[in-house]
Design an enzyme around this catalytic site. Structure first.
Site, short mmCIF file in Angstrom:
data_model
loop_
_atom_site.label_atom_id
_atom_site.label_comp_id
_atom_site.label_asym_id
_atom_site.label_seq_id
_atom_site.Cartn_x
_atom_site.Cartn_y
_atom_site.Cartn_z
N HIS A 142 -3.50 6.21 3.40
CA HIS A 142 -4.28 5.01 3.13
C HIS A 142 -3.64 3.77 3.73
O HIS A 142 -4.31 2.92 4.34
CB HIS A 142 -4.47 4.85 1.63
CG HIS A 142 -5.35 3.72 1.25
ND1 HIS A 142 -4.85 2.53 0.77
CD2 HIS A 142 -6.70 3.58 1.29
CE1 HIS A 142 -5.86 1.71 0.51
NE2 HIS A 142 -6.98 2.32 0.82
N ASP A 192 0.85 -1.20 0.00
CA ASP A 192 0.00 0.00 0.00
C ASP A 192 0.89 1.24 0.00
O ASP A 192 1.96 1.23 -0.61
CB ASP A 192 -0.94 -0.04 1.21
CG ASP A 192 -2.27 0.62 0.92
OD1 ASP A 192 -2.34 1.85 1.01
OD2 ASP A 192 -3.24 -0.09 0.60
N SER A 212 -11.32 -1.28 -0.34
CA SER A 212 -9.97 -1.25 0.25
C SER A 212 -9.99 -1.56 1.73
O SER A 212 -9.11 -2.25 2.24
CB SER A 212 -9.35 0.14 0.06
OG SER A 212 -8.95 0.35 -1.25
#
Length: 554
Positions: free
Chosen positions: A231, A177, A399
């Site tokens: 994120h 990520d 996600s």
């Protein structure tokens, strides 16, 4: 206040924004050399030589800048060619293909990383983490405000699952990520370190990466996978935020190590070469599970990497994307052909398929025949990449559902380390709660909108407890009709464990309310359940089998 990001147009989009036209890195090309040609090649990456005359001549003509391996080239035979100037990778690929020595050539496509962010306005095992009450996906009493329609028990029953398993400290879970806030006190102790590498300016383990002590960053090509987007920190916290430490959140897995692999940059984009490299790295360095919340069009290099992960018995959990359609996006799309890939969709706090997410009226959890399971993914609070104390923002996307499934898979594997990835996936599917979503979408059995159902960590771990020594995967003995209506508790039995059971009813706070004796046979069994509306824990216990349910009385 909504945080606005500028997204790069991409052929592969992250699991939370709309897709636009195709995009690729204009001075990159990915190639894989044929086996026979590779055996005679004299690879010298320091000199940017592949040791194959046809390829080296083409590279020189096109102005090669440098060559990078994707994975360990001894295994993958795959390389990233980086030119000094922009090229047309589609036409250039044709020139390489005519050489007769490569298996394929393709552009280095761009992915984007996943989920939108919103700032918030200012027996059972319940952890003491201060913000656990915001983690509705783990424990949902139906009272949390500000997250849309909320239904009690629209969660994965994490507080019951933790009574069985909290994670294997020797297991490695990889996260590809945007990196992690590496010093965050609620997760820093969980970070995996490479036992074969030390901070000395050398490539101690011979993998081509210098000082990769805490994973790697393919964005800046260095050993510092620090998050500059946010994120990745949210994703990592869902899996492994430190539990029972009186601060912030609790990860679904309390013990395993987190391998931090940065493939997503601050502009929310990731190249296919970075994604593939992170997959190969995870498999080569002992990760049992990889969580990747990226997706897009099919790609040979990503398909090869996913297949490589399969040969290394690594579970690959990927998001379905958020375009509210049935178009397959990859790597999730590979679940149809690879037994180690788990494609994950998202649900709301009322157990419906997320459509839309809070950030766009046209968004929605993708669906299709390759979907395996769904999990809570909207309004997902978590750790902040810029603060050690903030708990005021939430993300939404498939996600966010993906790492939760990855964490539950890790608990199943901790209980049964002999399972194959396919067997872990089967347990997740068979233990998922069916017909909890909208009736038009969530029909009995598999459907394209909810897959096999919304994952339930507790039921999955009950599977592992019920597994006999000579069984490869346990079967679900009991199912219940939930919520309980008309004061009747219905139990559906497969008939593998018939007989006399104690039916024990506890209030949600753990206080025992009643115990009775019942007989259970194959098929439908009905028992009185004359209790006030609310949440209860019901245990069915015999000498040979025990099953615990969360029950809602209406």
């Amino acid at each position: 206040m909504k945080t606005i990001f500028t997204f790069l147009a991409a052929a592969v989009s992250y699991c939370g924004v709309a897709q636009s036209e195709a995009s690729f890195v204009k001075n990159h090309l990915i190639i894989k050399i044929k086996d026979a040609s590779y055996r005679s090649a004299r690879i010298n990456l320091q000199q940017n030589k592949l040791g194959i005359t046809k390829l080296d001549n083409l590279n020189m003509q096109l102005g090669i800048g440098h060559i990078e391996q994707i994975g360990q080239h001894q295994n993958t035979k795959t390389f990233l060619l980086v030119y000094q100037n922009d090229i047309d990778p589609v036409s250039v690929a044709k020139s390489y293909k005519t050489s007769g020595v490569i298996a394929y050539a393709e552009p280095d496509m761009i992915a984007q990383g996943g989920g939108e962010k919103m700032e918030m306005p200012k027996s059972q095992i319940i952890p003491n983490d201060l913000r656990f009450n915001r983690q509705w996906g783990l424990y949902n009493p139906g009272t949390q405000p500000g997250i849309g329609t909320v239904t009690a028990d629209a969660d994965v029953d994490m507080e019951l699952a933790w009574d069985i398993e909290t994670g294997d400290p020797d297991m490695i879970i990889a996260i590809s990520d945007s990196g992690l806030r590496l010093t965050h006190p609620d997760i820093a102790s969980r970070i995996w370190t490479n036992p074969l590498e030390t901070l000395n300016g050398l490539d101690d383990d011979g993998n081509g990466l210098i000082d990769d002590v805490k994973g790697w960053d393919w964005v800046f090509n260095d050993n510092d996978p620090t998050d500059d987007l946010g994120h990745g920190t949210n994703i990592a916290g869902i899996i492994g935020a430190v539990a029972n430490n009186n601060i912030l959140f609790a990860g679904a897995n309390w013990n395993s190590k987190l391998m931090i692999l940065k493939s997503l940059n601050a502009s929310n984009s990731a190249t296919y070469s970075a994604m593939a490299n992170s997959i190969y790295y995870a498999a080569d360095h002992g990760a049992k599970i990889l969580s990747m919340s990226l997706g897009g069009t099919a790609s040979i290099v990503i398909g090869d990497a996913a297949a490589y992960a399969n040969t290394h018995n690594m579970i690959f959990v990927a998001c379905m994307m958020n375009f509210n359609n049935d178009t397959p996006y990859y790597p999730a799309g590979y679940s149809a052909e690879l037994p180690n890939v788990i494609a994950v969709g998202s649900t709301n706090p009322d157990d419906s398929r997320t459509a839309p997410f809070f950030w766009s009226a046209t968004s929605g959890s993708n669906y299709g025949s390759h979907l395996n399971v769904v999990a809570p993914g909207n309004y997902t609070y978590g750790l902040d990449y810029q603060s050690d104390t903030s708990a005021a923002s939430y993300w939404g996307g498939t996600s966010q559902a993906t790492p939760l499934v990855a964490a539950i898979a890790s608990l199943i594997w901790a209980q049964h380390p002999s399972y194959t990835p396919e067997q872990v996936r089967t347990v997740l599917e068979n233990s998922a709660q069916d017909q909890v979503g909208k009736p038009a979408e969530d029909v009995a059995g598999f459907d394209q909108y909810m897959g096999h159902g919304r994952v339930n960590a507790h039921v999955a771990l009950q599977y592992t407890l019920a597994t006999k020594e000579n069984e490869s995967v346990a079967t679900q003995e009991f199912q219940i009709i939930n919520p309980v209506n008309q004061k009747t508790f219905q139990v559906l039995s497969k008939g593998n464990h018939p007989g006399r059971y104690s039916l024990i009813v506890h209030a949600i706070d753990g206080k025992e309310i009643n115990t009775s004796n019942v007989n259970i046979a194959a098929g439908e069994n009905k028992f009185p359940f004359d209790y006030p509306a609310g949440n209860y824990i019901v245990t069915l216990k015999s000498e040979s089998y025990t099953k615990i349910f969360r029950v809602i009385a209406q």
